[in-house]
Design a protein around this motif. Sequence first.
Motif, PDB file in Angstrom:
ATOM      1  N   ALA A 113       0.854  -1.184   0.000  1.00  0.00           N
ATOM      2  CA  ALA A 113       0.000   0.000   0.000  1.00  0.00           C
ATOM      3  C   ALA A 113       0.891   1.236   0.000  1.00  0.00           C
ATOM      4  CB  ALA A 113      -0.926   0.013   1.215  1.00  0.00           C
ATOM      5  N   THR A 114       0.725   2.081  -0.999  1.00  0.00           N
ATOM      6  CA  THR A 114       1.548   3.277  -1.153  1.00  0.00           C
ATOM      7  C   THR A 114       0.669   4.514  -1.082  1.00  0.00           C
ATOM      8  OG1 THR A 114       3.042   2.067  -2.625  1.00  0.00           O
ATOM      9  CG2 THR A 114       3.208   4.474  -2.631  1.00  0.00           C
ATOM     10  N   GLU A 115       1.087   5.487  -0.275  1.00  0.00           N
ATOM     11  CA  GLU A 115       0.328   6.726  -0.173  1.00  0.00           C
ATOM     12  C   GLU A 115       0.651   7.652  -1.344  1.00  0.00           C
ATOM     13  OE1 GLU A 115       0.715   8.780   3.486  1.00  0.00           O
ATOM     14  OE2 GLU A 115      -0.278   7.228   4.677  1.00  0.00           O
ATOM     15  N   ARG A 116      -0.373   8.354  -1.819  1.00  0.00           N
ATOM     16  CA  ARG A 116      -0.166   9.395  -2.823  1.00  0.00           C
ATOM     17  C   ARG A 116      -1.296  10.414  -2.698  1.00  0.00           C
ATOM     18  NH1 ARG A 116      -1.929   6.803  -8.709  1.00  0.00           N
ATOM     19  NH2 ARG A 116      -4.194   6.983  -8.413  1.00  0.00           N
ATOM     20  N   GLU A 117      -1.088  11.603  -3.261  1.00  0.00           N
ATOM     21  CA  GLU A 117      -2.099  12.641  -3.220  1.00  0.00           C
ATOM     22  C   GLU A 117      -2.994  12.539  -4.452  1.00  0.00           C
ATOM     23  OE1 GLU A 117      -2.657  14.753  -0.593  1.00  0.00           O
ATOM     24  OE2 GLU A 117      -1.198  13.353   0.268  1.00  0.00           O
ATOM     25  N   GLY A 118      -4.290  12.585  -4.223  1.00  0.00           N
ATOM     26  CA  GLY A 118      -5.252  12.508  -5.305  1.00  0.00           C
ATOM     27  C   GLY A 118      -6.303  13.582  -5.170  1.00  0.00           C
ATOM     28  N   ARG A 119      -7.367  13.430  -5.903  1.00  0.00           N
ATOM     29  CA  ARG A 119      -8.437  14.430  -5.925  1.00  0.00           C
ATOM     30  C   ARG A 119      -9.031  14.676  -4.542  1.00  0.00           C
ATOM     31  NH1 ARG A 119     -13.966  13.987  -9.617  1.00  0.00           N
ATOM     32  NH2 ARG A 119     -15.152  15.643  -8.565  1.00  0.00           N
ATOM     33  N   PHE A 120      -9.110  13.632  -3.714  1.00  0.00           N
ATOM     34  CA  PHE A 120      -9.753  13.737  -2.409  1.00  0.00           C
ATOM     35  C   PHE A 120      -8.737  13.830  -1.269  1.00  0.00           C
ATOM     36  CE2 PHE A 120     -12.595  11.543  -5.308  1.00  0.00           C
ATOM     37  CZ  PHE A 120     -13.774  12.258  -5.155  1.00  0.00           C
ATOM     38  N   THR A 122      -4.996  12.527   0.535  1.00  0.00           N
ATOM     39  CA  THR A 122      -4.101  11.370   0.602  1.00  0.00           C
ATOM     40  C   THR A 122      -4.895  10.082   0.450  1.00  0.00           C
ATOM     41  OG1 THR A 122      -2.673  12.598   2.122  1.00  0.00           O
ATOM     42  CG2 THR A 122      -2.301  10.232   1.927  1.00  0.00           C
ATOM     43  N   GLU A 123      -4.477   9.240  -0.475  1.00  0.00           N
ATOM     44  CA  GLU A 123      -5.146   7.964  -0.714  1.00  0.00           C
ATOM     45  C   GLU A 123      -4.124   6.837  -0.704  1.00  0.00           C
ATOM     46  OE1 GLU A 123      -5.346   7.772  -5.561  1.00  0.00           O
ATOM     47  OE2 GLU A 123      -6.773   9.102  -4.569  1.00  0.00           O
ATOM     48  N   LEU A 124      -4.611   5.613  -0.679  1.00  0.00           N
ATOM     49  CA  LEU A 124      -3.748   4.438  -0.703  1.00  0.00           C
ATOM     50  C   LEU A 124      -3.891   3.728  -2.048  1.00  0.00           C
ATOM     51  CD1 LEU A 124      -4.325   2.841   2.834  1.00  0.00           C
ATOM     52  CD2 LEU A 124      -2.287   4.065   2.045  1.00  0.00           C
ATOM     53  N   VAL A 125      -2.763   3.472  -2.689  1.00  0.00           N
ATOM     54  CA  VAL A 125      -2.735   2.666  -3.911  1.00  0.00           C
ATOM     55  C   VAL A 125      -2.229   1.281  -3.519  1.00  0.00           C
ATOM     56  CG1 VAL A 125      -1.775   2.444  -6.233  1.00  0.00           C
ATOM     57  CG2 VAL A 125      -2.278   4.711  -5.301  1.00  0.00           C
ATOM     58  N   CYS A 126      -3.057   0.278  -3.710  1.00  0.00           N
ATOM     59  CA  CYS A 126      -2.791  -1.046  -3.144  1.00  0.00           C
ATOM     60  C   CYS A 126      -2.650  -2.118  -4.215  1.00  0.00           C
ATOM     61  CB  CYS A 126      -3.916  -1.443  -2.186  1.00  0.00           C
ATOM     62  SG  CYS A 126      -4.291  -0.191  -0.936  1.00  0.00           S
ATOM     63  N   GLU A 127      -1.891  -3.141  -3.858  1.00  0.00           N
ATOM     64  CA  GLU A 127      -1.699  -4.308  -4.717  1.00  0.00           C
ATOM     65  C   GLU A 127      -1.717  -5.539  -3.819  1.00  0.00           C
ATOM     66  OE1 GLU A 127      -1.204  -5.336  -8.792  1.00  0.00           O
ATOM     67  OE2 GLU A 127      -0.973  -3.310  -7.989  1.00  0.00           O
ATOM     68  N   ARG A 143      -7.640   1.268  -5.121  1.00  0.00           N
ATOM     69  CA  ARG A 143      -7.343   2.592  -4.568  1.00  0.00           C
ATOM     70  C   ARG A 143      -8.331   2.852  -3.449  1.00  0.00           C
ATOM     71  NH1 ARG A 143      -8.825   6.506  -8.705  1.00  0.00           N
ATOM     72  NH2 ARG A 143      -8.277   8.068  -7.139  1.00  0.00           N
ATOM     73  N   ILE A 144      -7.814   3.215  -2.281  1.00  0.00           N
ATOM     74  CA  ILE A 144      -8.683   3.466  -1.128  1.00  0.00           C
ATOM     75  C   ILE A 144      -8.641   4.953  -0.793  1.00  0.00           C
ATOM     76  CG2 ILE A 144      -9.248   2.827   1.227  1.00  0.00           C
ATOM     77  CD1 ILE A 144      -7.655   0.283   0.864  1.00  0.00           C
ATOM     78  N   ILE A 145      -9.821   5.551  -0.723  1.00  0.00           N
ATOM     79  CA  ILE A 145      -9.961   6.976  -0.443  1.00  0.00           C
ATOM     80  C   ILE A 145     -10.760   7.146   0.842  1.00  0.00           C
ATOM     81  CG2 ILE A 145     -11.105   9.092  -1.248  1.00  0.00           C
ATOM     82  CD1 ILE A 145     -10.390   8.167  -4.104  1.00  0.00           C
ATOM     83  N   GLY A 146     -10.334   8.060   1.696  1.00  0.00           N
ATOM     84  CA  GLY A 146     -11.065   8.352   2.922  1.00  0.00           C
ATOM     85  C   GLY A 146     -11.431   9.818   2.989  1.00  0.00           C
ATOM     86  N   ILE A 147     -12.674  10.106   3.356  1.00  0.00           N
ATOM     87  CA  ILE A 147     -13.154  11.486   3.440  1.00  0.00           C
ATOM     88  C   ILE A 147     -13.803  11.690   4.799  1.00  0.00           C
ATOM     89  CG2 ILE A 147     -14.691  13.222   2.437  1.00  0.00           C
ATOM     90  CD1 ILE A 147     -14.443  11.661  -0.214  1.00  0.00           C
ATOM     91  N   ASN A 148     -13.292  12.659   5.547  1.00  0.00           N
ATOM     92  CA  ASN A 148     -13.817  12.971   6.870  1.00  0.00           C
ATOM     93  C   ASN A 148     -14.993  13.929   6.749  1.00  0.00           C
ATOM     94  OD1 ASN A 148     -11.790  11.598   8.531  1.00  0.00           O
ATOM     95  ND2 ASN A 148     -10.375  13.140   7.735  1.00  0.00           N
ATOM     96  N   GLY A 156     -14.040   4.939   0.354  1.00  0.00           N
ATOM     97  CA  GLY A 156     -14.355   4.428  -0.973  1.00  0.00           C
ATOM     98  C   GLY A 156     -13.175   3.656  -1.529  1.00  0.00           C
ATOM     99  N   THR A 157     -13.435   2.459  -2.046  1.00  0.00           N
ATOM    100  CA  THR A 157     -12.383   1.623  -2.626  1.00  0.00           C
ATOM    101  C   THR A 157     -12.705   1.370  -4.089  1.00  0.00           C
ATOM    102  OG1 THR A 157     -12.003   0.517  -0.501  1.00  0.00           O
ATOM    103  CG2 THR A 157     -11.128  -0.557  -2.476  1.00  0.00           C
ATOM    104  N   PHE A 158     -11.809   1.822  -4.965  1.00  0.00           N
ATOM    105  CA  PHE A 158     -11.967   1.602  -6.396  1.00  0.00           C
ATOM    106  C   PHE A 158     -11.293   0.297  -6.783  1.00  0.00           C
ATOM    107  CE2 PHE A 158     -12.156   6.233  -5.906  1.00  0.00           C
ATOM    108  CZ  PHE A 158     -13.334   6.511  -6.571  1.00  0.00           C
TER     109      PHE A 158
END
Length: 210
Positions: A113-120, A122-127, A143-148, A156-158
């Motif tokens: 799981a690698t952190e990166r900045e996305g539209r929402f 910091t998200e996690l890019v996972c394999e 891709r896992i996105i968290g919104i407070n 949300g997990t894509f």
Amino acid sequence: MKFRRRSEKTEPAVAEPVDADEPAVVDGPFDIDDLPDDDVQRVDLGSLLIAPEEGRELRLQVDESSQAVQAVLLAGADGALELRAFAAPRNGDLWTEVRPQLAADLARRGGTATEREGRFGTELVCELSVQTPEGRAASQASRIIGINGPRWMLRGTFLGRPATDPESAAEWEESLTRVVIRRGDHAMPVGDPLPVVLPDSARRTTPGES
């Protein structure tokens, strides 16, 4: 990433007249108290209100033993968006606390799981290595996105193409912005999943079912 409301346009250098009757453009996902007047007939699942999407099927992942809903899934031909909502502190940042826990859990299962900045934010890019129904080994990207939000966190997990293809991801990210969360006023421990109500028309799926 904090739940936020903002205009799509930046503040102009010179003040211009503003039409008071023109509604402000608001980013989603939304809290129920900020439900936009967009004429969208959302499917009411209790804590989650989901906008229907053309070409995508709304499914609920249900635990067979407890019959409790584990996640809401928007599934399409090219991928899926898994949605889960959790109770959170009023002014906290639950996503920042949960993110390293998710990464550690993935590492224990042999994934990355690698952190990166996305539209929402910091998200996690996972394999993760998984086994297909045919018994073959395969690699699953997500891709896992968290919104407070106000006393909630939406995760949300894509899956599929939205996890790896930016062009495909843009349409799926728009689906995420149309989600509405109903937290409720009752007290809940931080991190507990918000309850989802099963409508009669929803398709039930068990985890891992395609």
